[in-house]
Design an enzyme around this catalytic site. Sequence first.
Site, PDB file in Angstrom:
ATOM      1  N   LYS A   9      68.726  -1.135  14.107  1.00 43.91           N
ATOM      2  CA  LYS A   9      67.764  -2.061  14.724  1.00 43.91           C
ATOM      3  C   LYS A   9      67.717  -1.842  16.242  1.00 43.91           C
ATOM      4  CE  LYS A   9      68.282  -5.627  11.147  1.00 43.91           C
ATOM      5  NZ  LYS A   9      68.205  -7.093  10.888  1.00 43.91           N
ATOM      6  N   TYR A  49      60.017  -6.687   5.258  1.00 42.68           N
ATOM      7  CA  TYR A  49      60.575  -8.045   5.259  1.00 42.68           C
ATOM      8  C   TYR A  49      59.702  -9.018   4.476  1.00 42.68           C
ATOM      9  CZ  TYR A  49      64.427  -7.065   8.503  1.00 42.68           C
ATOM     10  OH  TYR A  49      65.592  -6.611   9.076  1.00 42.68           O
ATOM     11  N   ASN A 122      71.133  -8.443  14.709  1.00 43.18           N
ATOM     12  CA  ASN A 122      72.380  -8.109  14.019  1.00 43.18           C
ATOM     13  C   ASN A 122      72.583  -6.614  13.762  1.00 43.18           C
ATOM     14  OD1 ASN A 122      70.452  -7.938  12.056  1.00 43.18           O
ATOM     15  ND2 ASN A 122      71.150  -9.720  10.895  1.00 43.18           N
ATOM     16  N   HIS A 125      70.229  -3.039   9.523  1.00 36.64           N
ATOM     17  CA  HIS A 125      69.759  -3.506   8.220  1.00 36.64           C
ATOM     18  C   HIS A 125      70.402  -2.667   7.136  1.00 36.64           C
ATOM     19  CE1 HIS A 125      67.169  -4.506   4.821  1.00 36.64           C
ATOM     20  NE2 HIS A 125      67.177  -3.206   4.568  1.00 36.64           N
ATOM     21  N   GLU A 136      62.835  -0.198  -0.771  1.00 33.29           N
ATOM     22  CA  GLU A 136      62.818   0.048   0.676  1.00 33.29           C
ATOM     23  C   GLU A 136      62.792   1.553   0.994  1.00 33.29           C
ATOM     24  OE1 GLU A 136      66.256  -2.120   1.975  1.00 33.29           O
ATOM     25  OE2 GLU A 136      65.231  -4.058   1.830  1.00 33.29           O
TER      26      GLU A 136
HETATM   27  N1  UDP Z   1      66.813 -13.424  10.304  1.00 30.76           N
HETATM   28  C1  UDP Z   1      66.847 -14.307  11.385  1.00 30.76           C
HETATM   29  N2  UDP Z   1      67.084 -15.650  11.134  1.00 30.76           N
HETATM   30  C2  UDP Z   1      67.298 -16.123   9.876  1.00 30.76           C
HETATM   31  C3  UDP Z   1      67.269 -15.218   8.794  1.00 30.76           C
HETATM   32  C4  UDP Z   1      67.019 -13.880   9.035  1.00 30.76           C
HETATM   33  O1  UDP Z   1      66.672 -13.918  12.525  1.00 30.76           O
HETATM   34  O2  UDP Z   1      67.509 -17.343   9.709  1.00 30.76           O
HETATM   35  C5  UDP Z   1      66.564 -11.992  10.568  1.00 30.76           C
HETATM   36  C6  UDP Z   1      67.860 -11.186  10.717  1.00 30.76           C
HETATM   37  O3  UDP Z   1      67.631 -10.143  11.665  1.00 30.76           O
HETATM   38  C7  UDP Z   1      68.042 -10.647   9.309  1.00 30.76           C
HETATM   39  C8  UDP Z   1      66.603 -10.381   8.874  1.00 30.76           C
HETATM   40  O4  UDP Z   1      65.854 -11.434   9.457  1.00 30.76           O
HETATM   41  O5  UDP Z   1      68.842  -9.489   9.290  1.00 30.76           O
HETATM   42  C9  UDP Z   1      66.375 -10.313   7.363  1.00 30.76           C
HETATM   43  O6  UDP Z   1      66.873 -11.482   6.750  1.00 30.76           O
HETATM   44  P1  UDP Z   1      67.684 -11.407   5.378  1.00 30.76           P
HETATM   45  O7  UDP Z   1      67.832 -12.811   4.868  1.00 30.76           O
HETATM   46  O8  UDP Z   1      67.055 -10.413   4.459  1.00 30.76           O
HETATM   47  O9  UDP Z   1      69.149 -10.932   5.847  1.00 30.76           O
HETATM   48  P2  UDP Z   1      69.902  -9.510   5.701  1.00 30.76           P
HETATM   49  O10 UDP Z   1      69.541  -8.951   4.358  1.00 30.76           O
HETATM   50  O11 UDP Z   1      69.450  -8.650   6.852  1.00 30.76           O
HETATM   51  O12 UDP Z   1      71.363  -9.854   5.806  1.00 30.76           O
HETATM   52 MG    MG Z   2      67.736  -8.728   3.360  1.00 34.89          MG
END
Ligand code: UDP
Ligand code: MG
Length: 148
Positions: A9, A49, A122, A125, A136
Site C-alpha cells: 500500500k 474493495y 496498514n 493488503h 483478486e
Molecule cells: N479499512 C479502514 N477502516 C475500517 C475498515 C477497513 O480504513 O474500519 C481499510 C483498511 O485499509 C483495510 C481495508 O480498508 O485494510 C480493507 O478492509 P477489510 O475489512 O477487507 O480488511 P483487511 O482484509 O485488509 O484486513
Molecule cells: Mg479484506
Amino acid sequence: MERTLILIKPDAIEKRLTGLVLSRFEALGLEIAGAKVVRATEELLRQHYDNLKGTPFVDEVVKFMMGDYNNLPDHRIYAFVLRGDNAVARVRAALGATNPEKADPWTLRGQFGCIKNGVMQNAVHASGTPQEAEREIALWFRAEEVLP
Ligand code: UDP
Ligand code: MG
C-alpha cells in the site's frame, strides 16, 4: 499449493518497506508467482474493495490507495502473487489484524501501520480466503503474467 494476492500500500511504499515485507514472506518459504508496479485506477480499486461498498469509509480508503495521503501522485501500488502451502492464512498471520492499533506488535501491521484521516494505513493488503485470492489475482493480473 495455494496462491494469495499481496498489495504493497502507499504508506509502505512511501516508507520504502517493500523489501522488508517481501523478505518476511519469502522467509515463510513462499515463492513469488507474479510481480508488477500498477498505476491503479479508481475503478480497479473499487472493484478490489467491493466488500467495503456502502461503508462510510470506502471513499477515504480508495483515496488512500490512490496515494493521496502519502505523496504518491502516480497512483502506484506494488502487486505480488505469492504461492505455497497454506499461503493465504500464513500471510494473513504475518500481517496481523486490520486495525494496526489492535494488531500484535510483532506483525507487519502492528509494526508499521497507523490510523490517519480515519483510514487504517496498514501497509499491506493480503487476500482473506483462497476464493478471495483467485478473484483478486484475476483483477490485478492477466493469466500470462502469473504462475498458476
Ligand atoms: N479499512 C479502514 N477502516 C475500517 C475498515 C477497513 O480504513 O474500519 C481499510 C483498511 O485499509 C483495510 C481495508 O480498508 O485494510 C480493507 O478492509 P477489510 O475489512 O477487507 O480488511 P483487511 O482484509 O485488509 O484486513
Ligand atoms: Mg479484506
